[in-house]
Write an enzyme that holds these catalytic residues in place. Structure first.
Site, PDB file in Angstrom:
ATOM      1  N   ARG A  56      -3.631  -2.130   0.686  1.00 53.63           N
ATOM      2  CA  ARG A  56      -2.561  -2.487   1.589  1.00 53.63           C
ATOM      3  C   ARG A  56      -3.532  -1.514   2.532  1.00 53.63           C
ATOM      4  O   ARG A  56      -3.070  -2.622   4.047  1.00 53.63           O
ATOM      5  CB  ARG A  56      -1.220  -0.909   1.711  1.00 53.63           C
ATOM      6  CG  ARG A  56      -0.374  -1.257   0.499  1.00 53.63           C
ATOM      7  CD  ARG A  56       0.190  -2.451   1.127  1.00 53.63           C
ATOM      8  NE  ARG A  56       1.235  -2.879   0.306  1.00 53.63           N
ATOM      9  CZ  ARG A  56       2.505  -2.744   0.225  1.00 53.63           C
ATOM     10  NH1 ARG A  56       2.655  -1.682   1.132  1.00 53.63           N
ATOM     11  NH2 ARG A  56       3.352  -3.407  -0.257  1.00 53.63           N
TER      12      ARG A  56
ATOM     13  N   GLU B 227      -0.083   3.347   4.517  1.00 56.15           N
ATOM     14  CA  GLU B 227      -1.726   3.274   3.965  1.00 56.15           C
ATOM     15  C   GLU B 227      -2.114   2.320   4.835  1.00 56.15           C
ATOM     16  O   GLU B 227      -3.569   3.053   5.054  1.00 56.15           O
ATOM     17  CB  GLU B 227      -2.278   2.849   2.167  1.00 56.15           C
ATOM     18  CG  GLU B 227      -1.095   3.111   1.403  1.00 56.15           C
ATOM     19  CD  GLU B 227       0.016   3.110   1.184  1.00 56.15           C
ATOM     20  OE1 GLU B 227       1.099   1.805   1.093  1.00 56.15           O
ATOM     21  OE2 GLU B 227       0.969   3.908  -0.355  1.00 56.15           O
TER      22      GLU B 227
ATOM     23  N   LYS C 179      18.843  12.378  -6.641  1.00 59.30           N
ATOM     24  CA  LYS C 179      17.958  12.444  -7.458  1.00 59.30           C
ATOM     25  C   LYS C 179      17.876  12.225  -8.602  1.00 59.30           C
ATOM     26  O   LYS C 179      17.848  13.542  -7.848  1.00 59.30           O
ATOM     27  CB  LYS C 179      16.356  11.736  -6.683  1.00 59.30           C
ATOM     28  CG  LYS C 179      15.408  11.336  -6.266  1.00 59.30           C
ATOM     29  CD  LYS C 179      13.642  10.999  -6.041  1.00 59.30           C
ATOM     30  CE  LYS C 179      12.657  10.819  -6.741  1.00 59.30           C
ATOM     31  NZ  LYS C 179      11.983  10.073  -5.581  1.00 59.30           N
TER      32      LYS C 179
HETATM   33  C1  LIG Z   1       2.233   0.793  -1.127  1.00 59.99           C
HETATM   34  C2  LIG Z   1       2.950   1.928  -1.981  1.00 59.99           C
HETATM   35  N1  LIG Z   1       2.547   3.271  -2.083  1.00 59.99           N
HETATM   36  C3  LIG Z   1       2.604   4.215  -2.872  1.00 59.99           C
HETATM   37  C4  LIG Z   1       3.618   3.545  -3.628  1.00 59.99           C
HETATM   38  C5  LIG Z   1       4.270   4.824  -4.946  1.00 59.99           C
HETATM   39  N2  LIG Z   1       5.028   5.298  -4.553  1.00 59.99           N
HETATM   40  C6  LIG Z   1       6.464   5.518  -5.762  1.00 59.99           C
HETATM   41  S1  LIG Z   1       7.388   5.363  -5.430  1.00 59.99           S
HETATM   42  C7  LIG Z   1       7.499   6.179  -3.913  1.00 59.99           C
HETATM   43  C8  LIG Z   1       8.385   7.322  -3.756  1.00 59.99           C
HETATM   44  C9  LIG Z   1       9.120   5.650  -2.864  1.00 59.99           C
HETATM   45  O1  LIG Z   1      10.382   6.758  -2.529  1.00 59.99           O
HETATM   46  P1  LIG Z   1      12.101   6.031  -1.786  1.00 59.99           P
HETATM   47  O2  LIG Z   1      11.790   4.587  -1.360  1.00 59.99           O
HETATM   48  O3  LIG Z   1      12.885   6.933  -1.720  1.00 59.99           O
HETATM   49  O4  LIG Z   1      12.480   6.304  -3.676  1.00 59.99           O
HETATM   50  P2  LIG Z   1      12.981   7.237  -5.316  1.00 59.99           P
HETATM   51  O5  LIG Z   1      11.693   7.343  -5.785  1.00 59.99           O
HETATM   52  O6  LIG Z   1      13.055   8.318  -3.896  1.00 59.99           O
HETATM   53  O7  LIG Z   1      13.854   6.646  -5.344  1.00 59.99           O
HETATM   54  C10 LIG Z   1       5.877   6.024  -3.658  1.00 59.99           C
HETATM   55  C11 LIG Z   1       5.314   6.781  -2.821  1.00 59.99           C
HETATM   56  C12 LIG Z   1       3.965   2.633  -3.503  1.00 59.99           C
HETATM   57  N3  LIG Z   1       4.501   2.044  -4.755  1.00 59.99           N
HETATM   58  N4  LIG Z   1       3.439   1.584  -2.984  1.00 59.99           N
END
Ligand SMILES: Cc1ncc(C[n+]2csc(CCOP(=O)(O)OP(=O)(O)O)c2C)c(N)n1
Length: 572
Positions: A368, A340, A257
């Protein structure tokens, strides 16, 4: 375009406009290899969340316009088919890509159209319930879908839970990796597809031998990996094998990342989603005191007095302001991962067990959990406090993130109290009231700077217009009222609202105007039967700054006052 050129473009646009930097930098080679192995438009590449898809946008005919990222009428920060045919689906919320891709694959199989369907999912989003429901169903629903698991061993912050441990084991099976390294040397030299296929089959056997039955294969997904996500040749190779296989495949790609921008590599959480910054100093501007921080401090103060208080987040510890609470009360803090729905039901269980759970969640992601709020919390009237952050238009994140639907979604649920503070002091007061209540409470507040104290204007009897506003739009109501010679009322409780005050205003023949940072349809104005209702219209609000959007929809104080005046003049 080279990975370095793409990264340069991403960093420049995010430094100028803000955005999701670390995730997008990590997925550059994935996007490049996908664009080479697949047809970006004919094949369907479905990005989960989509915050990591900036390179994809640059590679699919949006390079020129990319400097307009997240600006009004510019390139959206998330995939959207209305922006480009290369964006297979709208994304913004986590966990949907495998479901959507499986549906697209099943439709393809019916039509016989033959395109490839790929879901790109992060390790954080993989743990979302919807992802698992899709994995459970995809073998039955479709003959083939490709899942690219972009595993950077990070969600926004460190992921928790068993799946992240499982993925960690897959990556770091020491004996396995030693053998794999030797095998890979041979594998990469293989140019012929059938030999590559044989190599990957062998690899998979070796892996099963050393790692036991690989989790994904139990679900009918052939597992390929772990693949170095910054080695273009290895990615091309793995995607080609996945493309040629007749079965559903999961390609486990390991990325870093923030790759290519040292500060983001070092602190991926801090550089996950950022505002505009000075890239030479590589420093984020000092943030103003915002509603999330005010909430976090108020909760931590309350928790010092009451040991029954526990706090919950679904992968958003820092965004929701719970960092301080988590540090002070680690054993009273639960990060459930991006889940959620589970979080709300889990909170119901905690409350049934005598604790006082406080759920911190963004408005758009709370959606959600509406069923769990109804089914597990509200019916039993359990004392769970939902602190709904980013309630209202959030600005640059656009259609998927505007927090305008929570009032309409929650207002019809019996037993629920809904309120909204106008300033920091009010937030602490409402939190105390909620923690003392014997049923569930929703406290909503917006994104951005929190005023320490907003003085209440005195209602004055002779005013003919009464402007009722919730929370953060109360100062705007005061401005509108001043322009109209009207009174402004802060509607602290949306449900139940102050029916006696409303009855008095009605009795005095006042025109009731409502203002709310939420959708008008189903909103507070509707609840009180306001004569003129201001809020966000019945459409999805795109990206732009909050000020720009308020002006575009005539929701700034001047436009609102002018509209009320016109209505009064026309209808008397
Ligand atoms: C339902 C939902 N909850 C929370 C989020 C906020 N959110 C955006 S990216 C993320 C982390 C995602 O992690 P990952 O899939 O591993 O992607 P990375 O950012 O590490 O590349 C979160 C919690 C979201 N987009 N959707």
């Amino acid at each position: 375009m080279s990975p370095a050129e793409i990264r340069e473009r991403i960093i420049a646009a995010v430094a100028a406009n803000g955005g999701h930097l670390a995730s997008s930098l990590g997925a550059v080679e994935i996007a490049l290899a996908l664009s080479e192995v697949f047809d970006p438009v004919r094949d369907r590449i479905v990005w989960d969340v989509g915050h990591q898809a900036y390179a994809w946008k640059i590679l699919t005919a949006r390079s020129e316009k990319f400097s307009t990222l997240r600006r009004l009428d510019g390139i959206s920060g998330f995939p959207n088919p209305s922006e480009s045919p290369a964006d297979a689906a709208v994304a913004g919320h986590a966990g949907t890509a495998i479901s959507v891709a499986s549906g697209m694959a099943a439709a393809r199989d019916r039509k016989g159209s033959g395109e490839h369907v790929v879901a790109v999912v992060g390790d954080g989003a993989l743990v979302n319930g919807t992802s698992f429901e899709a994995i459970n169903n995809c073998a039955a629903a479709t003959s083939k879908v490709i899942v690219v698991l972009n595993d950077n061993e990070m969600s926004i912050s460190r992921p928790c839970g068993s799946v992240s441990r499982l993925l960690g084991r897959l990556i770091s099976g020491v004996r396995y990796n030693r053998i794999k390294a030797a095998a890979e040397k041979t594998g990469h030299r293989l140019k012929l597809t059938f030999l590559r296929g044989a190599y990957h089959r062998l690899e998979s056997r070796i892996k099963s031998l050393f790692l036991g039955n690989v989790f994904f294969e139990q679900f009918g997904l052939r597992y390929i990996g772990p693949v170095d996500g910054h080695d273009l040749a290895a990615l091309r190779d793995a995607f080609t094998v996945a493309k040629e296989d007749k079965r559903s495949v999961l390609v486990h790609v390991v990325t870093k990342k923030g790759k290519g921008y040292a500060p983001a590599e070092e602190s991926p959480t801090k550089w996950h989603g950022v505002g505009a910054f000075d890239r030479n100093r590589a420093e984020l501007p000092r943030s103003v005191r915002d509603w999330s921080a005010a909430f976090g401090d108020a909760l931590t103060a309350a928790a010092r007095k009451d040991p029954r208080i526990v706090a919950l987040t679904a992968g958003m510890k820092d965004g929701t302001g719970l960092g301080g609470f988590a540090a002070e009360f680690p054993d009273r803090f639960f990060d459930v991962g991006i889940a959620e729905g589970h979080m709300a039901a889990f909170a119901a269980g905690l409350a049934a067990g005598g604790l006082k759970p406080v759920v911190a969640v963004y408005s758009t992601f709370l959606q959600r959990s509406v069923d769990q709020i109804m089914h597990d919390v509200a019916i039993s009237n359990l004392p769970v406090v939902f602190c709904v952050d980013r309630a209202g238009v959030v600005g640059a994140d656009g259609v998927t993130h505007q927090g305008v639907f929570d009032v309409a979604m929650l207002r019809t649920l019996p037993n629920l109290t809904i309120c909204q503070p106008k300033d920091e002091e009010d937030l602490a007061g409402l939190l105390d009231e909620a923690l003392g209540r014997d049923g569930p409470t929703v406290i909503r507040y917006p994104r951005g700077a929190v005023p320490a104290k907003v003085e209440s204007a005195k209602p004055f009897g002779e005013a003919k217009i009464s402007v009722w506003a919730t929370g953060d739009w109360y100062p705007k109501a005061c401005e509108v009222a001043q322009k109209l010679g009207a009174e402004a009322v802060h509607a602290r409780y949306l449900k139940p609202f102050d029916a006696a005050a409303l009855a008095r205003a009605r009795k005095d023949g006042k025109l009731i105007v409502s203002l709310e940072n939420a959708a008008v349809a189903g909103g507070f104005g509707e609840a009180i039967g306001a004569d003129i209702r201001f809020g966000w219209p019945d459409e999805f609000i795109a990206h732009g700054t909050v000020d720009e959007l308020e002006r575009r929809y005539a929701l700034d104080a001047d436009s609102i006052a002018a509209a009320v005046k016109k209505t009064v003049e026309e209808y008397g």
